[in-house]
Design an enzyme around this catalytic site. Structure first.
Site, PDB file in Angstrom:
ATOM      1  N   HIS A 105      -4.066   3.944  -6.009  1.00  0.00           N
ATOM      2  CA  HIS A 105      -4.105   3.041  -4.868  1.00  0.00           C
ATOM      3  C   HIS A 105      -2.943   3.241  -3.905  1.00  0.00           C
ATOM      4  CE1 HIS A 105      -5.930  -0.448  -3.024  1.00  0.00           C
ATOM      5  NE2 HIS A 105      -4.761  -1.059  -2.936  1.00  0.00           N
ATOM      6  N   SER A 146      -6.840  -1.105   1.806  1.00  0.00           N
ATOM      7  CA  SER A 146      -7.201  -1.983   0.698  1.00  0.00           C
ATOM      8  C   SER A 146      -8.025  -3.155   1.239  1.00  0.00           C
ATOM      9  CB  SER A 146      -5.942  -2.451  -0.031  1.00  0.00           C
ATOM     10  OG  SER A 146      -6.262  -3.037  -1.259  1.00  0.00           O
ATOM     11  N   ASP A 196      -7.650   5.356  -8.396  1.00  0.00           N
ATOM     12  CA  ASP A 196      -7.325   4.039  -7.857  1.00  0.00           C
ATOM     13  C   ASP A 196      -7.788   2.934  -8.809  1.00  0.00           C
ATOM     14  OD1 ASP A 196      -7.000   1.720  -6.285  1.00  0.00           O
ATOM     15  OD2 ASP A 196      -7.330   2.854  -4.451  1.00  0.00           O
TER      16      ASP A 196
END
Length: 711
Positions: free
Chosen positions: A684, A564, A649
């Site tokens: 995600h 991330s 995501d």
């Protein structure tokens, strides 16, 4: 009670085990990486023109986009076919350490013991409760395994039991975009009511009447939590009343109930500013009252006890936060009075309130500290922790009227321990020690310590490291260096059963506590954001150089990993110092900084301006462009790379890593591996099941071990 929250289309070329290694290498050399077509898109801002050849990948409805992603998956499958057997055995090894029929330590609330447990061979938790005693009959509230049937992804969260213990609201996400629908279950009959509320955060709060539910709803495009609604049991969600609309698109809103159960709280928060509104829980149709209006730069959070609120805040320049106190009536900030002063070297992170005690969570010199204080001032003390590479924190303590504090402890070599501590007698009872199955684990076989590198500006950067005692430091020793370094999020040194698969094969694991997190207090975060963001990246590189110069490893055996915002970190260090690493894993990486931060329709963008800067302002645009991984890709040699993403995501859109990989393939000058693995069903957080998630870790570790010749 609140319980905090692959069908892949693969076109693979199969390499049979009958091939000789020479033939296998030849065939692998002949496998051609996908080449994405170029459709130049001119992007102009502040007189600067950027040409994005892969902007077209943003359209997930375009069959060519899906076809390209599938081709990347096929390429990944082909190049890693020789590792598949090892991947499977590594997964089995990791799984074998986990107690499959595991369960949480029960906790009691409003007359019931609440438990979450797993069954052997099953992926999802079962949430249950027992009335009054643990010997009572188990009542299964939610069986995640049954609820997940028919779904590629499943997550249940935000379970909230009504004050009379008869109903439970719960949120379910089956897409992995963190958009939950809320439903209500009768815990006596097992009936799930027709009430269904779409596009929420999953969490909700009951009022005292057992029929009014407050919840937060998301903007369907940006996924920003922007509205608080009130739902009446048995009515259509279309009739729900809008209670609060957070119109400032740099803020998100949320709702919760105080531990005292007296107030329902609506919160609004941005990176730098917060604001709260309060309502008596026994007056659900009343109007929320402003606690203290927002002032840019003023952060605060509130807890309630007796006839006062306790305010954790940075007011008056309290960079590391202090605790203040105010009565229930006149709660504006000018009425707050000092309770615990600001301390320059101690970050005050949280307060847990009990009837006779309050418990402070602090951080000093990077280390967690738990302080217990009697309200009457007659006693105060810290819990003793000896290591420099541990994590300790207050656990689930829903009951205010108790003298028992539950907390957790673990270190990089010590499994998680859950402790019930009597704050009056100072006696402790170990309620659970994490079991590491397989009969091979012995924490005494591992060494853990903290070391410090000197950054280029002279600042000392701490690193927590762990390794097997048989591992010798040399230029041939493999090291995996991990970091995050954003949002003030601190990754504390923690125990991991899966990490043992690296340590037992000679890896050193390094957790770099770089600026941008809050490991060394709030200034550590402030020194790694906005116009100081590059400190995050150079800290990581300088830690790598230290590991090499001090003989822990060499550039031929050093690996880096982040996800991330940590994936952004990976993208920057790949452009900045590619020669330092033999391989890099970038998971769901945020790499197209400028384009994303200029697009306010993308989830999270507007709320991120105080973290990265607003590129609509030229000063921030120029600074962000100077490090943005996608914009700074250049014709140079890059190390071996594994990039991962999820099609759904919501935090970092799939097209960011897709474009980045396409651009890297086009310009990089080396013949090293560039692998791109796309989970076509997940978002995600990756796969949802506990064992499915292990398969993804096995892929990542196999990438490293293959490069090291340790398969």
């Amino acid at each position: 009670m609140n319980i905090s929250f692959k069908n892949k289309a693969i076109f693979a070329l199969c390499l049979t085990f009958a091939l000789s290694s020479h033939s296998q290498e030849k065939n692998m050399d002949e496998i051609t990486a996908p080449v994405a077509k170029k459709i130049p898109e001119k992007l102009e801002k502040h007189g600067d023109v950027r040409v994005d050849d892969y902007y077209w990948m943003k359209d997930s409805e375009n069959p060519e986009v899906i076809s390209h992603l599938e081709a990347e998956n096929g390429y990944y499958a082909s190049l890693t076919a020789h590792t598949k057997t090892f991947q499977d055995s590594l997964f089995t090894e990791m799984k074998s350490r986990i107690k499959e029929d595991d369960e949480s330590v029960p906790y009691k609330q409003a007359g019931y013991w609440y438990i979450s447990r797993y069954e052997t061979g099953k992926e999802y938790p079962i949430y249950s409760r027992k009335k009054e005693t643990l010997e009572a009959k188990e009542n299964i509230m939610f069986n995640g395994n049954e609820m997940a049937e028919g779904h590629d992804y499943f997550d249940i969260g935000g379970i909230a039991v009504s004050p009379d213990n008869t109903l439970a609201a719960f949120g379910v996400d089956t897409i992995s975009r963190r958009q939950y629908h809320i439903q209500i279950k009768n815990l006596r009959t097992g009936e799930i009511y027709d009430d269904k509320i779409e596009n929420t955060t999953g969490g909700s709060v009951w009022s005292d009447d057992n029929k009014t539910l407050f919840y937060s709803k998301k903007d369907p495009i940006t996924l920003r939590s922007d509205k608080i609604y009130k739902h009446k049991l048995g009515t259509s969600s279309e009739d729900d009343q809008l209670v609060f609309h957070e119109k400032d698109d740099t803020f998100s809103t949320f709702v919760y109930k105080t531990k005292s159960k007296k107030y329902i709280i609506i919160g609004s928060a941005s990176t730098l500013t917060s604001e709260f509104q309060v309502l008596r829980a026994d007056q659900p149709d009343g109007a929320f009252k402003m606690f203290s209006p927002r002032k840019r730069g003023l952060e605060y959070s509130i807890s309630h006890y007796g006839d006062h609120f306790y305010v954790l805040t940075n007011k008056d320049g309290a960079t590391n936060f202090k605790l203040m106190k105010v009565g229930e009536e006149n709660t504006a900030s000018e009425n707050w009075s000092a309770f615990i002063p600001h301390r320059k070297d101690v970050l005050l992170e949280d307060i847990e309130i009990f009837k006779d005690y309050y418990v402070l969570s602090e951080r000093e010199n990077g280390l967690n500290k738990i302080k217990i204080v009697r309200w009457d001032g007659s006693d105060s003390y810290y819990l003793p922790f000896d290591s420099e590479t541990y994590t300790a924190g207050v656990s689930q303590n829903p009951d205010i009227d108790t003298e028992i504090l539950r907390y957790g402890y673990n270190s990089m070599a010590t499994p998680i321990t859950v402790v019930d501590f009597n704050m009056r007698t100072q006696e402790k009872e170990i309620k659970k020690e994490q079991e590491v199955l397989g009969g091979k684990f012995d924490k005494n076989k591992y060494e853990e310590k903290r070391i410090w590198a000197t950054a280029r500006d002279g600042v000392k950067i701490p690193m927590s490291i762990v390794y097997h005692k048989d591992t010798k430091f040399s230029k041939d020793t493999p090291v995996l260096q991990y970091a995050y370094g954003s949002y003030g999020a601190t990754i504390d040194p923690y125990f991991s059963t899966v990490r043992l698969s690296l340590l037992d094969r000679g890896f050193i694991y390094v957790l770099a506590h770089i600026r941008g997190g809050q490991y060394l207090g709030r200034p550590w975060y402030e020194d790694g954001k906005l116009m100081k963001k590059k400190n995050t990246f150079t800290d990581f590189v300088d830690c790598s150089k230290y590991l090499i110069s001090e003989g822990y490893t060499s550039g031929d055996h050093l690996y880096a990993m982040g996800g991330s915002a940590g994936g952004l970190l990976m993208g920057v260090i790949l452009n900045m110092a590619p020669e330092l690493y033999n391989g890099v894993i970038a998971a769901v990486p945020f790499v197209d900084v400028i384009t994303t931060m200029l697009d306010d329709s993308i989830p999270l963008t507007t709320g991120e301006y105080d973290e990265w800067g607003n590129p609509n302002e030229k000063e921030f645009y120029d600074y962000m462009k100077s490090y943005s991984p996608y914009d700074q890709v250049k014709a140079q040699a890059y190390p071996n790379m594994l990039v991962t993403t999820g099609l759904h995501d919501s935090q970092v859109q799939y097209f960011e890593p897709a474009k980045w990989v396409a651009k890297l393939r086009d310009v990089k000058t080396d013949s090293n591996q560039l692998l791109f693995d796309i989970n076509m069903d997940a978002g995600h957080g990756g796969a949802s099941g506990r064992f499915e998630a292990l398969k993804e870790v096995a892929k990542e570790y196999t990438f490293l071990l293959d490069l090291e010749g340790k398969m």
